[in-house]
Motif scaffolding. Structure first.
Motif, PDB file in Angstrom:
ATOM      1  N   MET A  39       0.835  -1.203   0.000  1.00 21.09           N
ATOM      2  CA  MET A  39       0.000   0.000   0.000  1.00 21.09           C
ATOM      3  C   MET A  39       0.869   1.252   0.000  1.00 21.09           C
ATOM      4  SD  MET A  39      -3.172   1.002   0.049  1.00 21.09           S
ATOM      5  CE  MET A  39      -3.975  -0.484   0.628  1.00 21.09           C
TER       6      MET A  39
ATOM      7  N   SER B 172      -6.603   0.618  -5.017  1.00 21.59           N
ATOM      8  CA  SER B 172      -6.710   0.894  -3.586  1.00 21.59           C
ATOM      9  C   SER B 172      -7.961   1.702  -3.281  1.00 21.59           C
ATOM     10  CB  SER B 172      -5.468   1.645  -3.092  1.00 21.59           C
ATOM     11  OG  SER B 172      -4.306   0.866  -3.246  1.00 21.59           O
TER      12      SER B 172
ATOM     13  N   THR C 223      -7.850  -3.190   3.236  1.00 24.17           N
ATOM     14  CA  THR C 223      -7.332  -2.006   2.549  1.00 24.17           C
ATOM     15  C   THR C 223      -7.356  -0.799   3.471  1.00 24.17           C
ATOM     16  OG1 THR C 223      -8.119  -2.844   0.428  1.00 24.17           O
ATOM     17  CG2 THR C 223      -7.580  -0.503   0.547  1.00 24.17           C
TER      18      THR C 223
END
Length: 245
Positions: A1, A39, A85
């Protein structure tokens, strides 16, 4: 991420830092396309609906009899219940590389995250909600750290301007709204927090039933602050707009 995010913005941080420092009515910046597309899609999909969580923090306005007169917002900071996420975003935005990015962007050194997300985390406003103009609390309870930055990442796909919900930034004399920032998906807002960084969403949200205004809110601190910004500890400082009680 983190690796997916940082290269998107580090190459323009010096130009963004100049924009940040010279923004009115107080230092801030609006960055669109903040996350990569995947994302963003996953974060939106994971964001819980109001009925999916029972223990939201509720900020409600009450009448003289103590009854809820107007719902302001829902908040949630138990990251164990976040989707993968959203958890990853929190960890990335609390990481050393991201803190160094924020320091370069804002010129504020020695930034620290709040791993407890006190007052932050997932926020959402239901139709009809308001958030009166205010300046935020200035010290982290239990730690004595000075609050320096707010970061808001909006997660509202298909947001329409007729629904309202813009973040308003007001001058220090509370005479005029200097900036209005629509809560569009993948838009990140970072701004400095002082006792006169007045902001809010003071008009009732006009989104349709079932459509909420959603964001991830994170706050950053330092051990001390410039002499000209120091003052007494305070909680939220609510402000009245011209002609408003």
């Amino acid at each position: 991420m983190l690796a997916a995010f940082l290269p998107r913005h580090l190459d323009r941080v010096e130009a963004d830092a100049s924009r940040y420092a010279h923004a009115a009515p107080f230092p801030h910046i609006v960055i669109d396309d903040f996350l990569d597309a995947l994302s963003l899609q996953q974060a939106i999909a994971e964001f819980p609906a109001p009925e999916q969580i029972q223990d939201w923090r509720r900020s409600d306005a009450k009448d003289a009899q103590g009854r809820v007169a107007q719902q302001l917002k829902l908040g949630y900071s138990n990251e164990l219940a976040f989707g993968p996420t959203l958890q990853g975003l929190v960890h990335a935005f609390h990481s050393g590389p991201f803190l160094r990015y924020l320091e370069r962007l804002t010129g504020i050194t020695g930034l620290l995250p709040d791993p407890h997300m006190t007052g932050g985390g997932l926020h959402q406003y239901l139709p009809g909600s308001v958030l009166r103009v205010h300046a935020d609390f200035n010290r982290l309870p239990g730690f004595g750290l000075d609050r320096r930055l707010n970061l808001l990442l909006y997660l509202n796909p298909g947001w329409e301007s007729s629904w309202g919900g813009a973040l308003e930034l007001w001058d220090r004399d509370m005479q005029s709204c200097v900036a209005q920032i629509a809560p569009l998906a993948n838009r990140c807002v970072v701004f400095s927090t002082t006792r006169d960084s007045y902001h809010g969403m003071p008009d009732p949200l006009q989104s349709p039933d079932g459509v909420t205004r959603r964001s991830l809110a994170l706050y950053y601190y330092s051990n001390g602050r410039p002499e000209n910004e120091r003052g007494q500890d305070h909680s939220t400082l609510w402000q009245a707009r011209p002609g408003e009680r």
